[in-house]
Design a protein around this motif. Sequence first.
Motif, PDB file in Angstrom:
ATOM      1  N   MET A   1     -15.154  -2.838 -10.076  1.00 10.73           N
ATOM      2  CA  MET A   1     -14.404  -3.023  -8.858  1.00 10.73           C
ATOM      3  C   MET A   1     -15.279  -3.792  -7.877  1.00 10.73           C
ATOM      4  O   MET A   1     -16.455  -3.491  -7.726  1.00 10.73           O
ATOM      5  CB  MET A   1     -14.025  -1.656  -8.285  1.00 10.73           C
ATOM      6  N   SER A   2     -14.712  -4.772  -7.217  1.00 12.71           N
ATOM      7  CA  SER A   2     -15.451  -5.474  -6.178  1.00 12.71           C
ATOM      8  C   SER A   2     -14.506  -5.814  -5.043  1.00 12.71           C
ATOM      9  O   SER A   2     -13.332  -6.116  -5.258  1.00 12.71           O
ATOM     10  CB  SER A   2     -16.117  -6.735  -6.726  1.00 12.71           C
ATOM     11  N   VAL A   3     -15.024  -5.727  -3.838  1.00  9.95           N
ATOM     12  CA  VAL A   3     -14.235  -6.014  -2.653  1.00  9.95           C
ATOM     13  C   VAL A   3     -14.252  -7.523  -2.433  1.00  9.95           C
ATOM     14  O   VAL A   3     -15.316  -8.128  -2.311  1.00  9.95           O
ATOM     15  CB  VAL A   3     -14.790  -5.268  -1.420  1.00  9.95           C
ATOM     16  N   LEU A   4     -13.079  -8.127  -2.399  1.00 11.70           N
ATOM     17  CA  LEU A   4     -12.987  -9.566  -2.186  1.00 11.70           C
ATOM     18  C   LEU A   4     -13.145  -9.920  -0.713  1.00 11.70           C
ATOM     19  O   LEU A   4     -13.846 -10.854  -0.365  1.00 11.70           O
ATOM     20  CB  LEU A   4     -11.644 -10.092  -2.700  1.00 11.70           C
ATOM     21  N   TRP A   5     -12.464  -9.167   0.131  1.00 15.00           N
ATOM     22  CA  TRP A   5     -12.590  -9.384   1.568  1.00 15.00           C
ATOM     23  C   TRP A   5     -12.082  -8.175   2.322  1.00 15.00           C
ATOM     24  O   TRP A   5     -11.331  -7.370   1.791  1.00 15.00           O
ATOM     25  CB  TRP A   5     -11.847 -10.650   2.034  1.00 15.00           C
ATOM     26  N   THR A   6     -12.487  -8.049   3.566  1.00 13.22           N
ATOM     27  CA  THR A   6     -12.007  -6.987   4.451  1.00 13.22           C
ATOM     28  C   THR A   6     -11.502  -7.622   5.730  1.00 13.22           C
ATOM     29  O   THR A   6     -11.950  -8.690   6.132  1.00 13.22           O
ATOM     30  CB  THR A   6     -13.121  -5.972   4.788  1.00 13.22           C
ATOM     31  N   SER A   7     -10.570  -6.950   6.355  1.00 12.80           N
ATOM     32  CA  SER A   7     -10.038  -7.439   7.613  1.00 12.80           C
ATOM     33  C   SER A   7     -10.413  -6.478   8.725  1.00 12.80           C
ATOM     34  O   SER A   7     -10.664  -5.297   8.478  1.00 12.80           O
ATOM     35  CB  SER A   7      -8.519  -7.585   7.529  1.00 12.80           C
ATOM     36  N   PRO A   8     -10.446  -6.956   9.971  1.00 11.43           N
ATOM     37  CA  PRO A   8     -10.803  -6.079  11.087  1.00 11.43           C
ATOM     38  C   PRO A   8      -9.856  -4.905  11.261  1.00 11.43           C
ATOM     39  O   PRO A   8     -10.211  -3.890  11.811  1.00 11.43           O
ATOM     40  CB  PRO A   8     -10.749  -7.000  12.309  1.00 11.43           C
ATOM     41  N   GLY A   9      -8.639  -5.003  10.754  1.00 10.44           N
ATOM     42  CA  GLY A   9      -7.666  -3.926  10.911  1.00 10.44           C
ATOM     43  C   GLY A   9      -7.884  -2.774   9.957  1.00 10.44           C
ATOM     44  O   GLY A   9      -7.106  -1.826   9.930  1.00 10.44           O
ATOM     45  N   TYR A  11      -8.261  -3.099   6.490  1.00 11.01           N
ATOM     46  CA  TYR A  11      -7.687  -3.363   5.176  1.00 11.01           C
ATOM     47  C   TYR A  11      -8.686  -4.148   4.337  1.00 11.01           C
ATOM     48  O   TYR A  11      -9.532  -4.856   4.864  1.00 11.01           O
ATOM     49  CB  TYR A  11      -6.397  -4.174   5.304  1.00 11.01           C
ATOM     50  N   GLU A  12      -8.581  -4.003   3.019  1.00 13.32           N
ATOM     51  CA  GLU A  12      -9.439  -4.777   2.137  1.00 13.32           C
ATOM     52  C   GLU A  12      -8.688  -5.126   0.864  1.00 13.32           C
ATOM     53  O   GLU A  12      -7.778  -4.426   0.454  1.00 13.32           O
ATOM     54  CB  GLU A  12     -10.727  -4.029   1.803  1.00 13.32           C
ATOM     55  N   ALA A  13      -9.087  -6.245   0.272  1.00 13.09           N
ATOM     56  CA  ALA A  13      -8.554  -6.647  -1.023  1.00 13.09           C
ATOM     57  C   ALA A  13      -9.625  -6.326  -2.056  1.00 13.09           C
ATOM     58  O   ALA A  13     -10.780  -6.718  -1.900  1.00 13.09           O
ATOM     59  CB  ALA A  13      -8.230  -8.130  -1.032  1.00 13.09           C
ATOM     60  N   VAL A  14      -9.235  -5.609  -3.111  1.00  7.76           N
ATOM     61  CA  VAL A  14     -10.180  -5.140  -4.111  1.00  7.76           C
ATOM     62  C   VAL A  14      -9.777  -5.702  -5.472  1.00  7.76           C
ATOM     63  O   VAL A  14      -8.623  -5.588  -5.886  1.00  7.76           O
ATOM     64  CB  VAL A  14     -10.186  -3.595  -4.163  1.00  7.76           C
ATOM     65  N   LEU A  15     -10.725  -6.312  -6.166  1.00 10.04           N
ATOM     66  CA  LEU A  15     -10.501  -6.815  -7.516  1.00 10.04           C
ATOM     67  C   LEU A  15     -10.976  -5.756  -8.501  1.00 10.04           C
ATOM     68  O   LEU A  15     -12.145  -5.380  -8.511  1.00 10.04           O
ATOM     69  CB  LEU A  15     -11.269  -8.125  -7.737  1.00 10.04           C
ATOM     70  N   MET A  16     -10.069  -5.256  -9.326  1.00  8.82           N
ATOM     71  CA  MET A  16     -10.399  -4.231 -10.304  1.00  8.82           C
ATOM     72  C   MET A  16     -10.875  -4.899 -11.595  1.00  8.82           C
ATOM     73  O   MET A  16     -10.634  -6.083 -11.815  1.00  8.82           O
ATOM     74  CB  MET A  16      -9.168  -3.366 -10.586  1.00  8.82           C
ATOM     75  N   ALA A  17     -11.541  -4.142 -12.459  1.00 11.85           N
ATOM     76  CA  ALA A  17     -12.046  -4.663 -13.730  1.00 11.85           C
ATOM     77  C   ALA A  17     -10.904  -5.158 -14.614  1.00 11.85           C
ATOM     78  O   ALA A  17     -11.090  -6.067 -15.417  1.00 11.85           O
ATOM     79  CB  ALA A  17     -12.849  -3.584 -14.449  1.00 11.85           C
ATOM     80  N   SER A  18      -9.730  -4.580 -14.454  1.00  6.47           N
ATOM     81  CA  SER A  18      -8.572  -4.978 -15.260  1.00  6.47           C
ATOM     82  C   SER A  18      -8.004  -6.324 -14.832  1.00  6.47           C
ATOM     83  O   SER A  18      -7.158  -6.885 -15.522  1.00  6.47           O
ATOM     84  CB  SER A  18      -7.481  -3.903 -15.147  1.00  6.47           C
ATOM     85  N   GLY A  19      -8.459  -6.853 -13.681  1.00  5.08           N
ATOM     86  CA  GLY A  19      -7.959  -8.132 -13.190  1.00  5.08           C
ATOM     87  C   GLY A  19      -6.935  -7.993 -12.079  1.00  5.08           C
ATOM     88  O   GLY A  19      -6.548  -8.980 -11.473  1.00  5.08           O
ATOM     89  N   PHE A  20      -6.486  -6.784 -11.817  1.00  2.00           N
ATOM     90  CA  PHE A  20      -5.529  -6.571 -10.743  1.00  2.00           C
ATOM     91  C   PHE A  20      -6.228  -6.633  -9.391  1.00  2.00           C
ATOM     92  O   PHE A  20      -7.371  -6.207  -9.255  1.00  2.00           O
ATOM     93  CB  PHE A  20      -4.834  -5.201 -10.878  1.00  2.00           C
ATOM     94  N   ILE A  21      -5.504  -7.133  -8.398  1.00  2.00           N
ATOM     95  CA  ILE A  21      -6.018  -7.163  -7.028  1.00  2.00           C
ATOM     96  C   ILE A  21      -5.170  -6.195  -6.219  1.00  2.00           C
ATOM     97  O   ILE A  21      -3.945  -6.277  -6.203  1.00  2.00           O
ATOM     98  CB  ILE A  21      -5.939  -8.580  -6.419  1.00  2.00           C
ATOM     99  N   PHE A  22      -5.843  -5.249  -5.570  1.00  2.00           N
ATOM    100  CA  PHE A  22      -5.162  -4.271  -4.730  1.00  2.00           C
ATOM    101  C   PHE A  22      -5.477  -4.563  -3.272  1.00  2.00           C
ATOM    102  O   PHE A  22      -6.601  -4.916  -2.920  1.00  2.00           O
ATOM    103  CB  PHE A  22      -5.624  -2.845  -5.064  1.00  2.00           C
ATOM    104  N   TYR A  23      -4.471  -4.382  -2.443  1.00  2.00           N
ATOM    105  CA  TYR A  23      -4.630  -4.518  -1.001  1.00  2.00           C
ATOM    106  C   TYR A  23      -4.461  -3.117  -0.449  1.00  2.00           C
ATOM    107  O   TYR A  23      -3.417  -2.490  -0.646  1.00  2.00           O
ATOM    108  CB  TYR A  23      -3.547  -5.459  -0.458  1.00  2.00           C
ATOM    109  N   ARG A  24      -5.488  -2.591   0.157  1.00  2.00           N
ATOM    110  CA  ARG A  24      -5.411  -1.197   0.603  1.00  2.00           C
ATOM    111  C   ARG A  24      -6.002  -1.038   1.989  1.00  2.00           C
ATOM    112  O   ARG A  24      -6.808  -1.844   2.441  1.00  2.00           O
ATOM    113  CB  ARG A  24      -6.150  -0.282  -0.373  1.00  2.00           C
ATOM    114  N   GLN A  25      -5.554   0.051   2.642  1.00  2.00           N
ATOM    115  CA  GLN A  25      -6.101   0.378   3.954  1.00  2.00           C
ATOM    116  C   GLN A  25      -7.286   1.316   3.755  1.00  2.00           C
ATOM    117  O   GLN A  25      -7.205   2.276   3.000  1.00  2.00           O
ATOM    118  CB  GLN A  25      -5.058   1.047   4.842  1.00  2.00           C
ATOM    119  N   VAL A  26      -8.377   0.999   4.428  1.00  2.00           N
ATOM    120  CA  VAL A  26      -9.589   1.792   4.294  1.00  2.00           C
ATOM    121  C   VAL A  26      -9.665   2.753   5.474  1.00  2.00           C
ATOM    122  O   VAL A  26      -9.543   2.340   6.627  1.00  2.00           O
ATOM    123  CB  VAL A  26     -10.838   0.877   4.276  1.00  2.00           C
TER     124      VAL A  26
END
Length: 64
Positions: A1-9, A11-26
Amino acid sequence: MSVLWTSPGGYEAVLMASGFIFYRQVEEMIRIPFPTEGELAKAVAQVRADRAAAEDSARGESGC
């Protein structure tokens, strides 16, 4: 898992090992202050004293 980017609000986009990208609130991180050197020394001394007392108590009980 690696974090692609984070936003000031928060939220972050996370790239999983499976290739899926998740957008989640931290959730906001819990901030715990680091102990000072004196506080840390006191805590270590207290733990050592507690262990020594427990060992002495165990030795006294096993001698009965």
